[in-house]
Design an enzyme around this catalytic site. Structure first.
Site, PDB file in Angstrom:
ATOM      1  N   TYR A  10      -4.983   4.491   0.283  1.00 26.60           N
ATOM      2  CA  TYR A  10      -6.085   3.661  -0.072  1.00 26.60           C
ATOM      3  C   TYR A  10      -5.510   2.611  -1.422  1.00 26.60           C
ATOM      4  O   TYR A  10      -6.352   2.849  -2.270  1.00 26.60           O
ATOM      5  CB  TYR A  10      -7.525   4.343  -0.104  1.00 26.60           C
ATOM      6  CG  TYR A  10      -7.741   4.904   0.796  1.00 26.60           C
ATOM      7  CD1 TYR A  10      -7.784   4.429   2.405  1.00 26.60           C
ATOM      8  CD2 TYR A  10      -8.308   6.300   0.454  1.00 26.60           C
ATOM      9  CE1 TYR A  10      -8.342   5.260   3.235  1.00 26.60           C
ATOM     10  CE2 TYR A  10      -9.402   7.177   1.885  1.00 26.60           C
ATOM     11  CZ  TYR A  10      -8.573   6.531   3.191  1.00 26.60           C
ATOM     12  OH  TYR A  10      -9.013   7.157   4.247  1.00 26.60           O
ATOM     13  N   HIS A  11      -4.540   2.403  -1.295  1.00 27.26           N
ATOM     14  CA  HIS A  11      -4.278   1.967  -2.994  1.00 27.26           C
ATOM     15  C   HIS A  11      -3.268   0.408  -2.522  1.00 27.26           C
ATOM     16  O   HIS A  11      -1.724  -0.144  -3.224  1.00 27.26           O
ATOM     17  CB  HIS A  11      -2.548   3.164  -3.166  1.00 27.26           C
ATOM     18  CG  HIS A  11      -2.623   4.184  -3.759  1.00 27.26           C
ATOM     19  ND1 HIS A  11      -1.905   4.989  -3.517  1.00 27.26           N
ATOM     20  CD2 HIS A  11      -4.232   4.796  -3.953  1.00 27.26           C
ATOM     21  CE1 HIS A  11      -2.319   6.050  -4.561  1.00 27.26           C
ATOM     22  NE2 HIS A  11      -3.911   5.635  -3.963  1.00 27.26           N
ATOM     23  N   PRO A  12      -4.143  -0.550  -1.841  1.00 26.70           N
ATOM     24  CA  PRO A  12      -3.873  -2.013  -1.626  1.00 26.70           C
ATOM     25  C   PRO A  12      -3.730  -2.295  -2.831  1.00 26.70           C
ATOM     26  O   PRO A  12      -4.644  -2.290  -3.535  1.00 26.70           O
ATOM     27  CB  PRO A  12      -5.145  -2.748  -1.082  1.00 26.70           C
ATOM     28  CG  PRO A  12      -6.250  -1.400  -1.065  1.00 26.70           C
ATOM     29  CD  PRO A  12      -5.688  -0.197  -0.979  1.00 26.70           C
TER      30      PRO A  12
ATOM     31  N   ASP B 262       1.320  -0.996   0.115  1.00 27.95           N
ATOM     32  CA  ASP B 262      -0.172  -0.235   0.091  1.00 27.95           C
ATOM     33  C   ASP B 262       0.729   1.512  -0.395  1.00 27.95           C
ATOM     34  O   ASP B 262       2.229   1.551   0.382  1.00 27.95           O
ATOM     35  CB  ASP B 262      -0.895   0.116   1.184  1.00 27.95           C
ATOM     36  CG  ASP B 262      -1.939   0.631   1.356  1.00 27.95           C
ATOM     37  OD1 ASP B 262      -2.144   1.861   0.456  1.00 27.95           O
ATOM     38  OD2 ASP B 262      -2.523   0.908   2.274  1.00 27.95           O
TER      39      ASP B 262
END
Length: 552
Positions: A467-469, A293
């Site tokens: 919020y970039h998993p 992330d």
């Protein structure tokens, strides 16, 4: 019910595949647990803080307590609505850097180098530069996804870019073109004043075709018979039923739900599956592993001048802006208000940017809470390539139970060094003369926080997910024991089953992940259809000529 292709998840990649597969004449069923994206909270760009905090649109996931962040549980929003996370995200459009994809290729994702993926980025885009200049040769002009730029009418947007230039960094007119490194205008997936999600760009046109259908329900497992995926079991209306796939099943359910669904279907680490009483179909220990992330902090300043968005942060102005948007699709409501950005390298010896800035002309959090200081502005800043890795695992064998999401944030000394560097370089940029007419004082971290220990305390308390998993069904060579899918996105060890979303990223890309996720859907569509890949591009990215010896 049955179709040629059954796609689980109407998110960024799933919508793109539904569009391309149905356009080729194949029948497609898309399974989505979430509902409609109608209404201003999703469609109005400036309302972006609302849908990601609404259980109607968001799965509501949280991480496990993160030991290196003081035991905090960080939120991990994922879209539970048509369009998936493209319907609740910040609408920032970043392709990633060319060298990100070359790294994928080197890590075993053969055929996913920048030369391979650039044609798919171009195929998906309708790019509008808004008169700011850019690289038309690098961009697409007739794809479903409209990519635009905000008006940048607030002087703070220009001051931030000028400050970056004064600090010694280049200016780039198109970070999605030849030169990512530098400061310049941000791009957004907004069209005619409206959020241009994957649902608006791809799914809604696809559903107008007779051969594409949307099915509401919760996917509970992939049906695997004699080593082949033949369908998907779903639950709806309190009953379970099976949707059959004549050709293939594709999981596009997010980097959280795709590995969860594989594990519920018996594909994963054998020991972990056995703990939950799940029969092992294929022992793939990489399922759920490799979780990555982007973390970031908000560096906030109070403003000398009352020109920030704070003046609109009350019910009267919000109502007025909402009404203007509702009737005309114009005004402040028609932008995500992230309109300037920066990509820089943290030190010499790094070939391409590893720090990203989002500039915002208000001091506010993602949950919509404004700083008590009143007028202010902020830069979201964080490292792009953390060495920390986490995992998604099952909480139980019940499909309705949330998985365990453990990012293991800030677990290496490199993470802490990189974050301190981010903070100090950000302060240096805001200390330039271009910002002097606006900077009143630093809100956070606060001018007293100068030592490594003080900065570490701030990071530990205030770092938030961007919020970039991604990365939990990693793509790689078939011989790689930790790869989950091969370079055509086929799940290793099962016939007729693919994964196509951000979970297949071997390594996280620079910037926001919506663009690369849609690209995955575009490219995997051609693999599913048995088509030759698009002709490779030959564009070479700009790399700082003195990158080995100079930081800027």
């Amino acid at each position: 019910m049955e179709a040629d292709f059954v796609i689980v998840g109407a998110g960024s990649a799933g919508c793109a595949m539904a569009y391309r597969l149905s356009a080729a004449g194949a029948s497609v069923l898309v399974i989505e647990h979430g509902g409609s994206d109608a209404g201003p909270f999703i469609q109005m760009p400036a309302a972006l803080s609302y849908p990601m905090n609404m259980s109607r649109y968001d799965w509501g996931y949280k991480s496990e307590p993160e030991p290196h962040l003081g035991g905090r549980q960080l939120v991990c929003p994922r879209g539970k609505v048509i369009g998936g996370s493209s319907s609740i995200n910040g609408m920032v459009y970043v392709r990633g850097h060319a060298m990100d994809f070359d790294s994928w290729n080197e890590m075993g994702a053969d055929g996913w180098s920048f030369a391979d993926v650039l044609p798919y980025f171009k195929r998906m885009e309708s790019w509008h530069d808004g008169g700011h200049g850019g690289d038309p040769a690098w961009r697409g002009s007739d794809g479903p996804l409209h990519v635009t730029r905000g008006p940048r009418s607030n002087p703070l947007f220009h001051a931030f870019v000028e400050a970056g230039q004064q600090a010694g960094y280049p200016v780039t007119n198109d970070y999605n073109g030849e030169q990512q490194e530098g400061f310049g205008p941000f791009e957004q997936t907004v069209w005619k004043g409206q959020r241009w999600s994957a649902a608006n760009a791809y799914l809604k046109p696809a559903l107008k075709r007779e051969n594409c259908e949307l099915v509401r329900g919760l996917a509970t497992r992939v049906v695997i018979e004699e080593g082949r995926a033949t369908g998907v079991e779903i639950e709806r209306g309190g009953k379970r039923e099976i949707i059959r796939a004549r050709r293939e099943v594709i999981l596009a359910a997010s980097s959280i739900n795709s590995p969860k669904l594989l594990m519920l279907s018996g594909i994963g680490a054998a020991e972990h599956l056995s703990e939950h009483g799940i029969d092992v179909v294929v022992d793939r220990p990489g399922v759920g592993a490799n979780l990555q992330d982007h973390l970031e902090v908000y560096v906030q300043y109070a403003s000398k001048q009352p020109i920030t968005l704070y003046r609109y942060w009350n019910l009267f102005w919000k109502g007025l802006i909402g009404a203007q948007w509702l009737f005309t699709k114009t005004g402040l409501g028609a932008s995500n208000n992230f309109e300037s950005c920066g990509f820089i390298r943290s030190r010499e010896g790094i070939a391409y940017p590893d720090i990203q800035f989002h500039f915002l002309p208000i001091a506010v959090r993602y949950d919509g809470q404004a700083a008590a200081e009143g007028h202010g502005f902020q830069a979201h800043v964080g490292p792009m390539r953390s060495p920390s890795r986490g995992a998604v695992t099952l909480r139980s064998a019940n499909p309705k139970d949330d998985p365990r999401i453990f990012f293991n944030y800030m677990s290496t000394e490199q993470d802490w060094q990189d974050f301190r560097t981010c903070l100090r370089l950000t302060r240096e940029i805001f200390d330039q003369s271009a910002m002097a007419p606006f900077v009143k004082h630093e809100i956070q971290p606060g001018e007293a926080a100068q030592s490594d220990d003080a900065l570490d305390d701030f990071i530990r308390e205030h770092a938030e997910s961007a919020y970039h998993p991604c990365g939990t069904c990693r793509m790689g060579a078939v011989s790689d024991p930790l790869a989950v899918v091969d370079p055509q996105a086929r799940v290793i060890g099962v016939e007729g089953l693919r994964v196509a979303d951000s979970s297949i990223f071997p390594q996280i890309t620079n910037g926001n992940l919506n663009g690369p996720s849609i690209m995955v859907g575009e490219k995997v569509s051609d693999h599913l259809l048995g088509r030759d890949p698009l002709p490779r591009g030959n564009s070479q990215p700009w790399i700082h000529p003195q990158w080995q010896t100079a930081q800027r």
